[in-house]
Design a protein around this motif. Structure first.
Motif, mmCIF file in Angstrom:
data_model
loop_
_atom_site.group_PDB
_atom_site.id
_atom_site.type_symbol
_atom_site.label_atom_id
_atom_site.label_comp_id
_atom_site.label_asym_id
_atom_site.label_seq_id
_atom_site.Cartn_x
_atom_site.Cartn_y
_atom_site.Cartn_z
ATOM 1 N N ASP A 18 0.922 -1.209 0.177
ATOM 2 C CA ASP A 18 -0.053 0.151 0.078
ATOM 3 C C ASP A 18 0.789 1.288 -0.150
ATOM 4 O O ASP A 18 0.478 2.370 0.138
ATOM 5 N N ARG A 19 2.252 0.900 0.019
ATOM 6 C CA ARG A 19 3.092 2.245 -0.261
ATOM 7 C C ARG A 19 3.215 2.719 -1.768
ATOM 8 O O ARG A 19 3.991 3.649 -1.989
ATOM 9 N N VAL A 20 2.713 2.072 -2.758
ATOM 10 C CA VAL A 20 2.463 2.448 -4.145
ATOM 11 C C VAL A 20 1.560 3.320 -4.219
ATOM 12 O O VAL A 20 0.254 2.891 -4.384
ATOM 13 N N TYR A 21 1.599 4.800 -4.436
ATOM 14 C CA TYR A 21 0.618 5.863 -4.534
ATOM 15 C C TYR A 21 0.689 6.511 -5.792
ATOM 16 O O TYR A 21 0.331 7.622 -5.851
ATOM 17 N N LEU A 22 0.791 5.777 -6.842
ATOM 18 C CA LEU A 22 0.843 6.395 -8.175
ATOM 19 C C LEU A 22 -0.573 6.509 -8.612
ATOM 20 O O LEU A 22 -1.626 5.849 -8.027
ATOM 21 N N GLY A 23 -0.843 7.539 -9.514
ATOM 22 C CA GLY A 23 -2.240 7.873 -10.001
ATOM 23 C C GLY A 23 -2.728 6.719 -10.742
ATOM 24 O O GLY A 23 -1.929 5.816 -11.374
ATOM 25 N N PHE A 92 11.333 5.058 0.377
ATOM 26 C CA PHE A 92 10.427 6.223 0.241
ATOM 27 C C PHE A 92 9.415 5.841 1.126
ATOM 28 O O PHE A 92 8.397 5.024 1.068
ATOM 29 N N SER A 93 9.420 6.408 2.430
ATOM 30 C CA SER A 93 8.419 5.914 3.578
ATOM 31 C C SER A 93 6.886 5.767 2.958
ATOM 32 O O SER A 93 6.254 5.070 3.404
ATOM 33 N N PHE A 94 6.649 6.983 2.288
ATOM 34 C CA PHE A 94 5.192 7.199 1.693
ATOM 35 C C PHE A 94 5.201 7.201 0.364
ATOM 36 O O PHE A 94 4.069 7.907 -0.163
ATOM 37 N N GLY A 95 5.994 6.383 -0.248
ATOM 38 C CA GLY A 95 6.119 6.304 -1.760
ATOM 39 C C GLY A 95 6.490 7.451 -2.416
ATOM 40 O O GLY A 95 6.943 8.265 -2.167
ATOM 41 N N THR A 96 6.253 7.158 -3.711
ATOM 42 C CA THR A 96 6.919 8.156 -4.780
ATOM 43 C C THR A 96 5.705 9.180 -5.277
ATOM 44 O O THR A 96 5.899 9.651 -6.346
#
Length: 307
Positions: A18-23, A92-96
């Protein structure tokens, strides 16, 4: 005091995922940004060359503006590539997801500088008018407008996210650049036409000045929007109220609540709440299930007697 952990039936790898926060449209938007950047490069060369040949400040200004757009598009495309490449990097603690916002902030600064340069050159042209070859300049300006409109269409957000206020701001920034350029192309045509048919030589640099003012407005708007994300300003009072309402539904009290944006369409929340009969953190996380855009939640539960 307890904090939320991965549910017992949820694999640890899935929890890390759930750390992957891409659109949602990351790949589509990246591909289209590279296509439009290539088109803008060809248009830039044609506009600047033609503007110098025909001695049109409005046309040169439009070319320089396109140069700013090209730089913005390259930065945007690069941001997509970086975010995708490092999306699962544990450093990256909260993704990129915020890489695109950083790119947008840089693009806004470049846009502002471009507006300043165009303003200076246009004022100089007003004080020292120069002869313009209107016929050739008009043809080239019309062609530039057609290219701009095509690029605006290519960078239009996907239909499913066209009205999403939490959508891909990296794409929105590129789209805004080119939409503004289309308007400025129209201004250039109007200024050149007035000079050609009415003999008003001053309209060419004035059109460039109006375009510069529009660029400055776009730059400030983009700086404000991207800066708010980079500084973790609360992106949605409505979502904040929904979280608070769901967690305080059975007599609990929210002591602290932080909401910030992680990426396009993704938000994170850290909540500290107190209850007379505290439940497990997972129970409170379950209450927040289904909230659109809420992708990462940390819950800390305290006994109401705890200071």
């Amino acid at each position: 005091m307890t904090t939320a952990e991965p549910p017992a039936d949820e694999p640890m790898d899935a929890f890390r995922g759930d750390r992957v926060y891409l659109g949602a449209d990351h790949a589509r938007n990246e591909r289209r940004t590279w296509i439009v950047a290539t088109i803008c490069l060809a248009t830039l060369a044609a506009q600047v060359t033609g503007g110098l040949m025909f001695n049109s400040m409005a046309l040169v200004a439009n070319g320089l503006h396109m140069g700013a757009h090209l730089a913005a598009l390259l930065v945007a495309a690069g941001a997509y590539a970086v975010a995708r490449t490092y999306s699962t990097d544990p450093r990256f603690s909260f993704g990129t997801g915020k890489v695109g916002y950083l790119a947008g902030f840089a693009n806004a600064a470049v846009l502002g500088v471009t507006a300043l340069l165009i303003t200076i050159e246009s004022v100089e042209r007003l004080l020292a008018p120069a002869e313009v070859e209107y016929d050739g300049a008009l043809v080239l300006a019309a062609a530039a407008l057609a290219v701009n409109l095509a690029c605006v269409w290519l960078l239009k957000p996907a239909q499913s996210h066209a009205h999403d206020r939490d959508g891909d701001l990296n794409l929105s920034a590129a789209h805004l650049h080119l939409a503004g350029d289309a308007v400025i192309s129209g201004l250039a045509i109007a200024g050149l036409a007035a000079g050609r048919y009415l003999g008003w030589s001053w309209t060419d640099p004035v059109a460039a000045l109006v375009g510069a003012a529009l660029l400055a407005h776009f730059a400030w708007r983009l700086l404000s929007r991207t800066g708010a994300v980079l500084l973790d300003i609360n992106p949605s009072p409505e979502l904040t109220a929904q979280i608070r309402g769901r967690l305080e539904g059975e007599g609990e009290r929210v002591l602290d609540l932080h909401l910030w944006r992680l990426g396009p369409g993704h938000h994170a929340a850290i909540v500290v709440l107190a209850a007379a009969a505290p439940q497990a953190p997972q129970a409170y996380r379950a209450r927040l299930a289904g909230l659109a855009g809420l992708s990462h939640v940390t819950v800390e539960v305290r006994d109401h007697l705890t200071p």
